[in-house]
Design a protein around this motif. Structure first.
Motif, PDB file in Angstrom:
ATOM      1  N   ARG A  20      -5.586   8.144  -0.964  1.00  0.00           N
ATOM      2  CA  ARG A  20      -6.069   6.258  -1.946  1.00  0.00           C
ATOM      3  C   ARG A  20      -5.350   5.950  -1.735  1.00  0.00           C
ATOM      4  NH1 ARG A  20     -11.188   5.503  -5.200  1.00  0.00           N
ATOM      5  NH2 ARG A  20      -9.329   5.298  -6.742  1.00  0.00           N
ATOM      6  N   GLY A  21      -5.379   4.610  -0.225  1.00  0.00           N
ATOM      7  CA  GLY A  21      -4.590   3.628  -0.821  1.00  0.00           C
ATOM      8  C   GLY A  21      -3.900   3.366   0.482  1.00  0.00           C
ATOM      9  N   GLN A  22      -3.339   4.440   0.521  1.00  0.00           N
ATOM     10  CA  GLN A  22      -1.675   4.254   1.666  1.00  0.00           C
ATOM     11  C   GLN A  22      -1.690   4.257   3.353  1.00  0.00           C
ATOM     12  OE1 GLN A  22       1.651   4.169   1.063  1.00  0.00           O
ATOM     13  NE2 GLN A  22       1.239   4.241   2.977  1.00  0.00           N
ATOM     14  N   THR A  23      -2.325   3.706   4.191  1.00  0.00           N
ATOM     15  CA  THR A  23      -2.710   2.784   5.255  1.00  0.00           C
ATOM     16  C   THR A  23      -1.008   2.624   5.874  1.00  0.00           C
ATOM     17  OG1 THR A  23      -2.844   0.772   5.458  1.00  0.00           O
ATOM     18  CG2 THR A  23      -4.737   2.553   4.283  1.00  0.00           C
ATOM     19  N   GLY A  59       1.090   2.090  -1.222  1.00  0.00           N
ATOM     20  CA  GLY A  59      -0.677   2.798  -1.391  1.00  0.00           C
ATOM     21  C   GLY A  59      -0.897   2.646  -2.325  1.00  0.00           C
ATOM     22  N   SER A  60      -0.880   4.453  -2.196  1.00  0.00           N
ATOM     23  CA  SER A  60      -1.162   5.538  -2.789  1.00  0.00           C
ATOM     24  C   SER A  60      -1.528   5.067  -4.186  1.00  0.00           C
ATOM     25  CB  SER A  60      -0.773   6.609  -3.259  1.00  0.00           C
ATOM     26  OG  SER A  60      -0.615   7.107  -1.266  1.00  0.00           O
ATOM     27  N   SER A  63      -1.336   1.703  -5.766  1.00  0.00           N
ATOM     28  CA  SER A  63      -1.814  -0.257  -5.734  1.00  0.00           C
ATOM     29  C   SER A  63      -2.915   0.208  -6.134  1.00  0.00           C
ATOM     30  CB  SER A  63      -1.080  -0.817  -5.437  1.00  0.00           C
ATOM     31  OG  SER A  63      -0.962  -0.288  -3.806  1.00  0.00           O
ATOM     32  N   GLY A  64      -3.583   0.740  -4.673  1.00  0.00           N
ATOM     33  CA  GLY A  64      -5.183   1.694  -4.598  1.00  0.00           C
ATOM     34  C   GLY A  64      -5.618   2.963  -5.747  1.00  0.00           C
ATOM     35  N   PRO A 105      -8.788  -4.265  -6.055  1.00  0.00           N
ATOM     36  CA  PRO A 105      -8.419  -5.077  -5.537  1.00  0.00           C
ATOM     37  C   PRO A 105      -7.505  -6.161  -6.362  1.00  0.00           C
ATOM     38  CG  PRO A 105     -10.076  -4.527  -3.783  1.00  0.00           C
ATOM     39  CD  PRO A 105     -10.161  -3.599  -5.222  1.00  0.00           C
ATOM     40  N   ARG A 120      -4.503  -6.133  -8.030  1.00  0.00           N
ATOM     41  CA  ARG A 120      -3.219  -4.984  -7.290  1.00  0.00           C
ATOM     42  C   ARG A 120      -1.733  -6.019  -6.976  1.00  0.00           C
ATOM     43  NH1 ARG A 120      -6.663  -1.940  -2.741  1.00  0.00           N
ATOM     44  NH2 ARG A 120      -7.865  -1.011  -3.283  1.00  0.00           N
TER      45      ARG A 120
END
Ligand code: BEZ
Length: 274
Positions: A16-19, A216-217, A219-220, A224, A227
């Motif tokens: 989750r969060g890694q884009t 991102g994983s 901080s996700g 929000p 972060r």
């Protein structure tokens, strides 16, 4: 500081969060493909060979293999990166490297800086072995044991302070050379070479860009609003270790580089890794 309530590991999705944002990647991480020349050399591609580029990203190295006369299929889990690779005119497809469905059709599978994002190496290697023709090569490089250890520690400490178990969101697989040799052999590969290569890597800019691109994983895992403060805290924790007096940042990379092949005649596959 009062200890916040711990968030249970199982409630968190590891990716989750890694884009992936191709423009951000090009700006903060172009060095990843720029430093890929030694692994292309180890692959020693021959004109006319059919090659699978596993985790092709935006296709920067795929394009080099095509320029060498190879017929290359690139696969990547990110639709945005695959779109960027297609913009280069490449045959790139969205696919999960842990669920490859090719069968005996490649002379070689090549992978640069992607396998550490796939936490189930048995699933990867089963698919790679099947994708290769007998005698085909599997050559690659990815993060090895100790890779970005300082960065991982700072991310984990920042999350721990906020009551999050970092192990539950850590997206990376960084094996030792011995561990990776064992898993390759268990899947029937003949291993030609496998080695850890410490490679402190100067970053093109601030560590904030690296964290934005790759972390991102972690901080996700936070709401929000939390972060920016979290990432700033991680940056300051890393400054004494990874930044010099002029403010130039270096990431503590360790690479694992390997060359293996699917034997031309079948060998038994170790039942411990069915
Ligand atoms: C890399 O692209 O090589 C990489 C990304 C995240 C962590 C470690 C390495």
């Amino acid at each position: 500081m009062e200890r916040p309530e711990r968030v249970p590991a199982e409630s968190r999705n590891e990716s989750r969060g890694q884009t992936w944002n191709p423009a951000g990647y090009a700006c903060h991480a172009r060095f990843v493909s720029d430093l890929g020349a030694p692994v292309v050399e180890l692959l020693a591609p021959k004109s006319g060979e059919r090659i699978l580029d596993l985790g092709c990203g935006d296709g920067a190295l795929t394009e080099k293999l095509v320029a060498m006369g190879c017929r290359v299929v690139g696969v990547d889990g990110s639709a945005a990166q695959v779109a960027a690779a297609r913009e280069r005119g490449l045959d790139a497809r969205v696919a999960d490297g842990q669920h490859l469905e090719f069968d005996g059709e490649f002379d070689a599978v090549f992978s640069n800086a992607a396998l550490h994002w796939m936490r189930r190496p048995d699933d990867v290697l089963r698919g790679v072995h099947r994708a290769l023709r007998p005698g085909g090569r599997f050559v690659g490089e990815f993060g090895g044991h100790g890779c970005v250890a300082r960065i991982v520690a700072a991310l984990a400490e920042g999350l721990e302070r906020r009551g999050v178990d970092a192990r539950a969101v850590d997206p990376w697989y960084f094996p030792t050379a011995e561990q990776y040799r064992a898993v390759l052999e268990a899947h029937g590969f003949a291993v030609r070479s496998v080695a850890l290569i410490p490679r402190p890597t100067p970053l093109p800019g601030d560590i904030a860009g690296w964290l934005e691109t790759f972390a991102g994983s972690f901080s996700g895992a936070l709401p929000p609003a939390e972060r920016p403060g979290f990432l700033e805290e991680v940056r300051e924790a890393l400054r004494p270790h990874l930044s010099d007096a002029q403010g130039r940042w270096t990431a503590d990379y360790v690479r694992l580089r390997f060359a293996a092949s699917r034997p031309a005649s079948p060998v038994d596959i170790n039942p411990r890794h069915p």
